[in-house]
Design an enzyme around this catalytic site. Sequence first.
Site, PDB file in Angstrom:
ATOM      1  N   GLY A   9       0.826  -1.201   0.000  1.00 30.40           N
ATOM      2  CA  GLY A   9       0.000   0.000   0.000  1.00 30.40           C
ATOM      3  C   GLY A   9       0.859   1.248   0.000  1.00 30.40           C
ATOM      4  N   GLY A  10       1.975   1.183  -0.714  1.00 32.43           N
ATOM      5  CA  GLY A  10       2.962   2.250  -0.668  1.00 32.43           C
ATOM      6  C   GLY A  10       2.670   3.452  -1.539  1.00 32.43           C
ATOM      7  N   SER A  12       0.084   5.578  -1.377  1.00 32.23           N
ATOM      8  CA  SER A  12      -0.709   6.659  -0.792  1.00 32.23           C
ATOM      9  C   SER A  12      -0.782   6.487   0.717  1.00 32.23           C
ATOM     10  CB  SER A  12      -2.132   6.666  -1.381  1.00 32.23           C
ATOM     11  OG  SER A  12      -2.810   5.468  -1.058  1.00 32.23           O
ATOM     12  N   GLY A  13      -1.371   7.456   1.365  1.00 29.84           N
ATOM     13  CA  GLY A  13      -1.735   7.346   2.766  1.00 29.84           C
ATOM     14  C   GLY A  13      -0.606   6.967   3.695  1.00 29.84           C
ATOM     15  N   VAL A  56      -1.785  -7.242  -4.211  1.00 24.07           N
ATOM     16  CA  VAL A  56      -1.410  -8.146  -3.123  1.00 24.07           C
ATOM     17  C   VAL A  56      -2.288  -9.384  -3.039  1.00 24.07           C
ATOM     18  CG1 VAL A  56      -0.344  -6.332  -1.730  1.00 24.07           C
ATOM     19  CG2 VAL A  56      -2.776  -6.889  -1.396  1.00 24.07           C
ATOM     20  N   ASN A  82       0.702  -3.336   5.076  1.00 22.34           N
ATOM     21  CA  ASN A  82      -0.144  -2.170   5.277  1.00 22.34           C
ATOM     22  C   ASN A  82      -1.340  -2.084   4.334  1.00 22.34           C
ATOM     23  OD1 ASN A  82      -0.703   0.799   5.934  1.00 22.34           O
ATOM     24  ND2 ASN A  82      -0.010   0.960   3.808  1.00 22.34           N
ATOM     25  N   SER A 147     -20.041  -2.579   9.708  1.00 23.97           N
ATOM     26  CA  SER A 147     -18.678  -2.792   9.200  1.00 23.97           C
ATOM     27  C   SER A 147     -18.259  -4.257   9.204  1.00 23.97           C
ATOM     28  CB  SER A 147     -17.684  -1.983  10.047  1.00 23.97           C
ATOM     29  OG  SER A 147     -17.661  -2.462  11.385  1.00 23.97           O
ATOM     30  N   TYR A 150     -14.951  -5.381   7.103  1.00 25.61           N
ATOM     31  CA  TYR A 150     -13.730  -4.747   7.607  1.00 25.61           C
ATOM     32  C   TYR A 150     -13.387  -5.251   9.007  1.00 25.61           C
ATOM     33  CZ  TYR A 150     -10.351  -1.035   8.584  1.00 25.61           C
ATOM     34  OH  TYR A 150      -9.212  -0.340   8.892  1.00 25.61           O
ATOM     35  N   LYS A 154     -10.072  -7.416  10.177  1.00 21.58           N
ATOM     36  CA  LYS A 154      -9.077  -6.892  11.107  1.00 21.58           C
ATOM     37  C   LYS A 154      -8.928  -7.780  12.341  1.00 21.58           C
ATOM     38  CE  LYS A 154      -7.648  -3.509   8.632  1.00 21.58           C
ATOM     39  NZ  LYS A 154      -6.259  -3.520   8.098  1.00 21.58           N
TER      40      LYS A 154
END
Length: 245
Positions: A9-10, A12-13, A56, A82, A147, A150, A154
């Site tokens: 996830g490199g 952005s953010g 990924v 990430n 949610s 998600y 997690k």
Amino acid sequence: MAGTIVITGGGSGLGRVTARRFLAEGWRVGLIGRREAALAETAEGHANALILPCDVTDEAAVEAAFARVIDRWGRIDALFNNAGAALFSQLIDEIAVADWKRVTDVNITGMFLCARAAFRQMRAQSPQGGRIINNGSISAHVPRPGSVPYTVSKHAVTGLTKTLSLDGRPFNIACGQIDIGNALTEMAAAMTKGVPQADGSIKPEPVMDAQQIAETVWFMATLPEGANVQFVTVMATNMPFIGRG
């Protein structure tokens, strides 16, 4: 001493700010993400950045990306696992199975594939070992309304973290988890405008500078051998986490 880290996830953010933190310290950084242009923007032409366009959730693509890191630098000292996807504000009977799969494919399968590739290399390299840092969430502890995909994903990340911590012991592979609450990125921008609360209301929530996440990951990754941050929660001080609901 500078090392080698792979960050998913490199583009952005949190991935972007963390990558730039490590590059500033002289680390070699492998940048994984789906958008090559965004990864290049993160890298800013830095000689120690390796751009690795990769989904990924694609096993072959993940294996190829990690192989490029090894070909370039010979070892992996850390992985910041990430990359993530989200879906909020839908009750379970309103969620399409395709959306469930989209979130869990990234947040569970994607994390598994990247951790597997990093673990394999860390186990084989000499000197043996390394660190895997998984991006959890405060939703690994307490859900937001609506949610399911998600929150389930997690909670699964926590299981991955604990198991890797156990399985990595014989190989000097440490695993920790950073649980993040309301760091201001593109994904969290909605928090400042108003999001559903457990009482049914819509309210804005406090946010914090995403740079604080980069600082925490830096701390976790650079601890001396024999020390590990197993779990850490970093959140906007006054966000509704403690007492949520």
